[in-house]
Design an enzyme around this catalytic site. Structure first.
Site, short mmCIF file in Angstrom:
data_model
loop_
_atom_site.label_atom_id
_atom_site.label_comp_id
_atom_site.label_asym_id
_atom_site.label_seq_id
_atom_site.Cartn_x
_atom_site.Cartn_y
_atom_site.Cartn_z
N ASP A 1 33.02 56.52 76.73
CA ASP A 1 31.96 56.41 75.17
C ASP A 1 30.72 55.70 75.95
OD1 ASP A 1 30.71 57.78 72.90
OD2 ASP A 1 31.88 55.82 72.04
N ASN B 1 31.55 67.26 68.71
CA ASN B 1 30.50 66.65 69.02
C ASN B 1 30.29 68.78 69.80
OD1 ASN B 1 32.27 64.85 71.65
ND2 ASN B 1 30.77 64.73 70.04
C1 IPE Z 1 33.95 60.19 71.39
O1 IPE Z 1 33.06 59.63 71.54
C2 IPE Z 1 34.36 61.65 71.94
C3 IPE Z 1 34.63 61.35 73.48
C4 IPE Z 1 34.62 60.43 73.90
C5 IPE Z 1 34.17 62.94 73.96
P1 IPE Z 1 31.62 60.09 70.37
O2 IPE Z 1 30.68 59.45 70.98
O3 IPE Z 1 31.45 61.01 70.04
O4 IPE Z 1 32.14 59.03 69.00
P2 IPE Z 1 31.86 58.39 68.06
O5 IPE Z 1 31.31 59.77 66.97
O6 IPE Z 1 31.54 57.43 68.20
O7 IPE Z 1 33.27 58.28 66.55
C1 IPE Z 2 30.34 60.07 75.80
O1 IPE Z 2 28.92 59.07 75.93
C2 IPE Z 2 30.18 61.36 76.10
C3 IPE Z 2 30.47 62.16 75.43
C4 IPE Z 2 30.78 62.03 73.77
C5 IPE Z 2 30.30 63.59 75.45
P1 IPE Z 2 27.87 59.51 74.19
O2 IPE Z 2 27.51 61.07 75.06
O3 IPE Z 2 28.75 59.85 73.08
O4 IPE Z 2 27.27 58.53 74.27
P2 IPE Z 2 26.48 57.48 73.70
O5 IPE Z 2 28.14 56.90 72.91
O6 IPE Z 2 25.88 57.71 72.67
O7 IPE Z 2 26.00 56.35 73.69
MG MG Z 3 29.23 58.15 72.08
#
Ligand code: IPE
Ligand code: IPE
Ligand code: MG
Length: 249
Positions: free
Chosen positions: A21, A69
């Protein structure tokens, strides 16, 4: 002393799961688009896969894309899917070379045919890899997985192949997408968020959780070793007392 030197190789976690993340925030801090962060995140994936395989971890599960997502802006979703294909194309040779087999868990019916076919092809090409299994959770959510298992168990009962009183924890486990994979012993989440976000809810029942503020693109091999070293300092009691654990060790 590096974190790697602190690791007791005889007590490695057999399965490490990672919620990767923080890509979006990493890019924003640099005044760039979120997608730039996802591209940089691929490098961190490579480092973590290498670090796990080199240590001798048998299973590494990476949460790459959740069911939730799909609700992100269309252009981000399609960029992530393109990146998925590009990374798989680039890395298949390395996976074969390093004897790493690829597994994908998740609701693959929601992926485009192109992505799905590419994944199936790569799983087939790498299927002989015996050093480590790389499990990619893609279009995955634990509630989806558990609901799916319930539906399939219900069919077994309806068809008379199973009785309700036969259903126990083991039965449920065998109907999950991870039926042949041991539960994770260590779960790492980057970016400072302290939540599970619908990841392996059943399988994480007794997993040690490790949270780091590092954003995913900054996560390197030493960070991975640091998490493993931290894991090894913990006492896993599984509901028992500390004294009982000491008696049996
Ligand atoms: C969790 O990350 C899913 C992945 C890393 C693929 P998110 O960024 O989607 O999670 P939330 O929304 O902050 O809980
Ligand atoms: C994790 O990084 C990747 C996916 C969930 C696909 P994020 O895209 O959630 O990055 P933040 O949490 O918005 O910084
Ligand atoms: Mg995230």
């Amino acid at each position: 002393m590096t974190y790697k030197d602190q690791i007791d190789m005889s007590r490695l976690p057999g399965h490490v799961a990672v919620i990767m993340d923080g890509n979006g925030r990493w890019a924003h801090r640099r005044g760039r688009e979120r997608v730039f962060g996802h591209h940089e995140g691929v490098k961190a994936v490579r480092k973590t896969v290498e670090a796990s395989a080199e240590l001798g971890v048998r299973y590494l599960t990476l949460y790459a894309f959740s069911t939730e997502n799909w609700n992100r802006p269309d252009d981000e979703v399609s960029a992530l899917m393109d990146l998925m294909i590009e990374s798989i194309n680039n890395e298949t040779g390395t996976l074969v070379e390093k004897s790493i087999s690829l597994r994908v868990i998740g609701d693959l019916s929601r992926l485009s045919e192109k992505v799905r076919n590419r994944l199936f092809e790569t799983m087939k090409i790498t299927s002989q890899g015996s050093r480590m299994t790389l499990v990619v959770a893609l279009s995955y959510s634990s509630r989806w997985e558990i609901s799916e298992a319930c539906r399939r168990i219900a069919v077994e009962v309806r068809e008379g192949r199973m009785r309700p009183d036969q259903i126990d924890e083991h039965t449920v486990s065998t109907f999950l997408t991870t039926s042949d994979i041991p539960d994770p012993e260590l779960m790492i989440r980057t970016s400072g968020e302290k939540r599970i976000s619908n990841f392996l809810l059943w399988q994480l029942a007794y997993t040690e959780l490790y949270f780091t503020k590092k954003l995913w693109p900054d996560f390197g091999k030493e960070d991975f070793y640091k998490a493993v070293a931290d894991f090894q300092k913990r006492e896993r009691r599984y509901g028992k007392t500390s004294e009982q654990i000491a008696e049996n060790s």
